[in-house]
Design an enzyme around this catalytic site. Structure first.
Site, PDB file in Angstrom:
ATOM      1  N   HIS A   1       0.409  85.408 -40.297  1.00 58.33           N
ATOM      2  CA  HIS A   1       0.887  85.379 -38.912  1.00 58.33           C
ATOM      3  C   HIS A   1       2.228  84.661 -38.793  1.00 58.33           C
ATOM      4  CE1 HIS A   1       1.206  83.545 -34.873  1.00 58.33           C
ATOM      5  NE2 HIS A   1       0.815  84.740 -34.482  1.00 58.33           N
TER       6      HIS A   1
ATOM      7  N   ARG B   1       4.384  97.022 -33.091  1.00 55.87           N
ATOM      8  CA  ARG B   1       2.993  96.552 -33.088  1.00 55.87           C
ATOM      9  C   ARG B   1       2.538  96.185 -31.677  1.00 55.87           C
ATOM     10  NH1 ARG B   1       5.632  93.620 -37.137  1.00 55.87           N
ATOM     11  NH2 ARG B   1       4.973  94.049 -39.277  1.00 55.87           N
TER      12      ARG B   1
ATOM     13  N   ARG C   1       2.198 101.561 -32.892  1.00 56.99           N
ATOM     14  CA  ARG C   1       0.855 101.493 -33.480  1.00 56.99           C
ATOM     15  C   ARG C   1      -0.114 100.912 -32.465  1.00 56.99           C
ATOM     16  NH1 ARG C   1       0.103  97.731 -38.612  1.00 56.99           N
ATOM     17  NH2 ARG C   1      -0.167  96.138 -36.993  1.00 56.99           N
TER      18      ARG C   1
ATOM     19  N   GLY D   1       1.224 101.526 -45.160  1.00 55.52           N
ATOM     20  CA  GLY D   1       1.149 100.091 -44.900  1.00 55.52           C
ATOM     21  C   GLY D   1       0.931  99.381 -46.222  1.00 55.52           C
ATOM     22  N   SER D   2       2.009  98.958 -46.861  1.00 52.46           N
ATOM     23  CA  SER D   2       1.897  98.418 -48.221  1.00 52.46           C
ATOM     24  C   SER D   2       1.112  97.113 -48.272  1.00 52.46           C
ATOM     25  CB  SER D   2       3.288  98.227 -48.832  1.00 52.46           C
ATOM     26  OG  SER D   2       4.066  97.351 -48.045  1.00 52.46           O
ATOM     27  N   ASN D   3       1.053  96.370 -47.140  1.00 52.11           N
ATOM     28  CA  ASN D   3       0.319  95.102 -47.144  1.00 52.11           C
ATOM     29  C   ASN D   3      -1.170  95.343 -47.401  1.00 52.11           C
ATOM     30  OD1 ASN D   3       2.795  94.126 -46.383  1.00 52.11           O
ATOM     31  ND2 ASN D   3       2.243  93.779 -44.252  1.00 52.11           N
ATOM     32  N   ASP D   4      -1.791  96.155 -46.546  1.00 53.76           N
ATOM     33  CA  ASP D   4      -3.219  96.423 -46.709  1.00 53.76           C
ATOM     34  C   ASP D   4      -3.496  97.303 -47.924  1.00 53.76           C
ATOM     35  OD1 ASP D   4      -4.732  94.967 -44.882  1.00 53.76           O
ATOM     36  OD2 ASP D   4      -4.228  96.304 -43.231  1.00 53.76           O
TER      37      ASP D   4
ATOM     38  N   CYS E   1       6.036 101.384 -43.601  1.00 55.84           N
ATOM     39  CA  CYS E   1       6.355 100.316 -42.653  1.00 55.84           C
ATOM     40  C   CYS E   1       5.849  98.966 -43.146  1.00 55.84           C
ATOM     41  CB  CYS E   1       5.773 100.626 -41.276  1.00 55.84           C
ATOM     42  SG  CYS E   1       3.970 100.732 -41.255  1.00 55.84           S
TER      43      CYS E   1
END
Length: 808
Positions: free
Chosen positions: A429, A519, A589, A712-715, A762
């Site tokens: 965050h 977002r 999103r 979404g490369s993070n997840d 993204c």
């Protein structure tokens, strides 16, 4: 023009040296724009010729020179004493008989037009000078309202003449060696608009914070306009988007309710022509204009801007004062002048930070290190907060040092010069919010709250690559501007990840091809702060939690329909982002809060389950069709519908996050249609996040329901490698450049080409690793969406690889 008094409609811009800019502008508009329906109060001007005649008639020039002889402008007492003596000389002067007769004649004729012997007028001064263009800004020219009768009018005109010699104006001219008598003053006398019975305010034909040119900013409050002009009240505010306004849409993209605690109204006596009174609470809690009135004013301001821009042969943004007559229920423009500050900004350059102190010197100053977020450097005093309850200790410009943050911390984070946390990774965050706010952050330091000391002066650097440093004291660095016009233009579209609507206008000036990720959760948290089900089930909240009900009532003042509050606030946040980048595509999103994050919203504790692992629980698509959340998701759909259909921002595409199966996708599309959002209708496209291995494996099946995919490369990294991306314990394994992750990404791009679906990205990877951006280009990605602070590195990396591949 040698005349002493003239009607407003007789003058134009060419008469500025004689009647002043304000009066010349009003006259110009009366001739050119009144026929188009713009209302401007009638009046006349006592010209600069009259001022000079008055000074000469009373032999004041020599007296004023003598009074100011030997003045030391640095001696404030001496300046005030002499200034007051000059002003009293002017106020004590007499009008020449012929000038007095002319003023009285014009006043009586103006009164006759309104079937009265003595009409109420506003008396406004305006400095004029052909050889001294800045003179009008040097002094504080006076305005007198609700002036009635010949004697009061003549006294007010003399007081306006005297205001050319305010202490500040005298000091200004003396300091720069300007002749006091090369400056003159004209006085405009206008029929008073009875805004004391209604409202008044100011409008600009651009955003005054950023200089963004495609909006009209309207501010307003009750009563006479001086309260807004002075900044004595917090007015209501509206932002209106010009392009869709001109197409006939209700193009309001933001509304803010001001406190409007006081208002200026007519007084009862000649000695007190105006007075300030409190505004009743019921009026304070509603807007001082209707939406239709705001749209009318905005159209007028656009017409005024268009007229002057065409006349001047260049874009000429305008600063306009308006008033609503409570007797006639009619809007008026009472002043208009060119805006001269924000319209002159140069947006062709951006700022780059670089440490200049030698490595061996700064190495000794390192206190803690962590993951760098952003590319900036900041200095300030450490403020260690372990709880949001300590917010009152935090001052703007402090360095926020804490264990970790969640959405409750955002008001504090907005004031921080930099952010340092013990815990968290590049997608936590604190990192996401820091990027959106444009402040440097060093996260995952493990021990910052122990090592750093309260009040310690430090330098936080995120300009040295992936590692962020917190240095003791000052470290030498430089800040350079980069001319964006010299940057290469890659073939691959480069888009932005944008969450905070407040930053959108500023970001629009950077080179971009639109927004690849907007977002909703940031908008919900910052603009609304209330759980949607608490608004939907407000009657239940009233019964079970009276204190919570009162707080929701306070936050939603002005709204009887609490669900509409949610729809409007969400729509305005989305619209501001969509407007900033219009007509480029903006992919919004739908909400992707986890249950623990939703629980943090006001009232959330009554509607959210407690999950062991919210990251893999009830989030994204699974919420939208569930009976417990379907209506809340419907409010999101209605917000998008408002943005596209009412405001006219058809550049908005919607995206579904965390959609585990194709069957889920089909269910979500059906719920969207129930709330008026049908894929394909009126050009609406629906994308899906490609962030779960199943999205890649079942690409064909998902492509039957969705128009495009955004990686979404993070997840995707988290779920491919089985790594909790928020855990510092396994953060060394988390790497988007791992071959397994790259295989997933490459496969998704290949599948997109096979099934004719757009595939973009993204996630965080290309922002942090320019070489990963190059890998994406090699694979043939359709778009790359990045954090704005990475724009320079990514543009150069993408252009390089395109050139190498023969695509440049």
């Amino acid at each position: 023009m040698e005349r002493l008094v003239v009607w407003l409609e007789e003058v134009g811009i060419e008469d500025v040296p004689i009647v002043g800019g304000k009066n010349a502008s009003l006259g110009e508009m009366m001739k050119a724009l009144s026929p188009k329906g713009i209302n401007i109060p009638e009046g006349f001007v006592v010209t600069a010729n009259a001022y000079r005649y008055f000074i000469k008639y009373n032999n004041l020039q020599e007296k004023i020179k003598e009074t100011l002889k030997g003045l030391n402008v640095n001696d404030v007492d001496d300046l005030h004493r002499r200034g007051e003596k000059v002003r009293e000389l002017i106020r004590s002067g007499s009008f020449p008989d012929d000038l007095k007769e002319l003023i009285v004649k014009y006043y009586k004729e103006l009164s006759k037009k309104f079937d009265t012997e003595a009409v109420d007028v506003a008396v406004r001064s305006s400095a004029t000078a052909e050889d001294l263009p800045n003179a009008s800004f040097a002094g504080q020219q006076e305005t007198y309202l609700n002036v009635r009768g010949v004697d009061n009018l003549l006294n007010s005109i003399k007081k306006c003449f005297a205001s050319l010699f305010t202490d500040r104006a005298i000091s200004y001219r003396e300091s720069f060696g300007f002749d006091h008598f090369k400056v003159a003053l004209a006085v405009g006398v206008q029929k008073m608009v009875r805004s004391d019975l209604a409202s008044s305010g100011v409008g600009f034909s651009l955003d005054t914070e950023s200089g963004f040119k495609d909006v009209v900013l309207v501010t307003g409050s009750y009563g006479l306009g001086e309260m807004v002009v002075r900044g004595a009240v917090t007015p209501d505010e509206w932002l209106v988007f010009k392009p869709t306004l001109k197409e006939g849409y209700k193009a309001i993209i933001e509304k803010k309710l001001g406190d409007k605690k006081q208002k200026m109204v007519y007084g009862e006596t000649e000695k007190e022509p105006v007075k300030i009174v409190p505004v009743p609470l019921s009026d304070r809690e509603r807007f001082c204009l209707t939406d239709d009135e705001v749209l009318t004013l905005s159209r007028w301001i656009c017409e005024i801007e268009d007229y002057y821009s065409e006349k001047n042969g260049r874009w000429t943004p305008m600063d306009v004062e308006w008033a609503k007559d409570g007797e006639l229920n009619k809007l008026y423009i009472v002043q208009a002048r060119p805006e001269t500050v924000h319209s002159r900004k140069d947006y062709s350059k951006i700022v780059v930070y670089r440490i200049t102190e030698p490595p061996e010197m700064r190495k000794k100053k390192v206190l803690v290190t962590g993951i760098a977020v952003g590319k900036k450097i900041a200095e300030g005093k450490v403020k260690i907060l372990m709880s949001v309850e300590e917010a009152d200790r935090f001052e703007k410009g402090d360095i926020l040092v804490t264990d970790m943050t969640d959405p409750d911390w955002e008001p504090i984070m907005k004031k921080a010069a930099a952010i340092v946390t013990n815990r968290g990774g590049r997608t936590c965050h604190a990192a996401i919010v820091a990027r959106e706010l444009g402040v440097p952050a060093v996260v995952g330091t493990e021990n910052a709250t122990e090592v750093l000391k309260e009040g310690q002066q430090v330098t936080v650097s995120c300009a040295e690559g992936a590692v962020g440093y917190v240095y003791d004291g000052h470290v030498d660095y430089e800040v350079k501007e980069v001319d964006l016009r010299e940057l290469p233009k890659p073939k691959t579209p480069i888009m932005f990840n944008v969450a905070t609507p407040e930053n959108a206008f500023d970001l629009s000036f950077l080179p971009n091809d639109g927004v690849g990720l907007a977002r909703e959760e940031f908008i919900i948290n910052n603009y609304i702060g209330i759980h949607p089900n608490a608004l939907i089930k407000i009657d239940e909240i009233r019964e079970k939690d009276g204190k919570l009900f009162e707080e929701i009532e306070r936050r939603t003042k002005g709204y009887k329909d609490k669900k509409q509050f949610y729809v409007d606030k969400l729509a305005f946040g989305i619209a501001r982002i969509a407007a900033a980048f219009y007509p480029k595509p903006v992919i919004v999103r739908f909400s992707d809060f986890k249950s623990n994050e939703y629980a943090n919203l006001l009232g959330g504790k009554y509607f959210e389950p407690k999950e062991e692992n919210p990251m893999l629980g009830w989030r994204g698509a699974a919420r939208y069709y569930s009976p417990e959340f379907k209506e809340a998701f419907g409010l999101e759909c209605l917000a998008i519908k408002k943005v596209r259909e009412e405001i006219g921002l058809k550049n908005v595409t919607v995206m579904v996050p965390f959609c585990r199966t194709p069957e889920e996708g089909e269910k979500v599309l059906k719920v969207m249609e129930e709330y008026g959002l049908k894929k394909g209708e009126d050009g609406l496209q629906v994308y899906v996040m490609c962030e779960i291995p199943s999205n890649v494996i079942l690409f064909k099946e998902f492509s039957e329901f969705f128009d495009g995919f955004s990686i979404g490369s993070n997840d995707l990294t988290q779920l491919t490698l089985g790594v909790d991306r928020d855990s510092a314990l396994v953060s060394h394994i988390y790497d988007e450049r791992n071959e397994a992750v790259k295989w997933m990404v490459g496969r998704a791009i290949e599948e997109g080409k096979k099934y004719k679906r757009k595939v973009g990205i993204c996630g965080q990877a290309p922002s942090d690793h320019p070489d990963f951006a190059q890998f994406l280009v090699e694979k043939g990605i359709d778009t790359i969406s990045i954090n704005p602070d990475s724009i320079l590195d990514v543009i150069r990396a993408v252009y390089e690889i395109e050139k190498k591949l023969g695509r440049g």
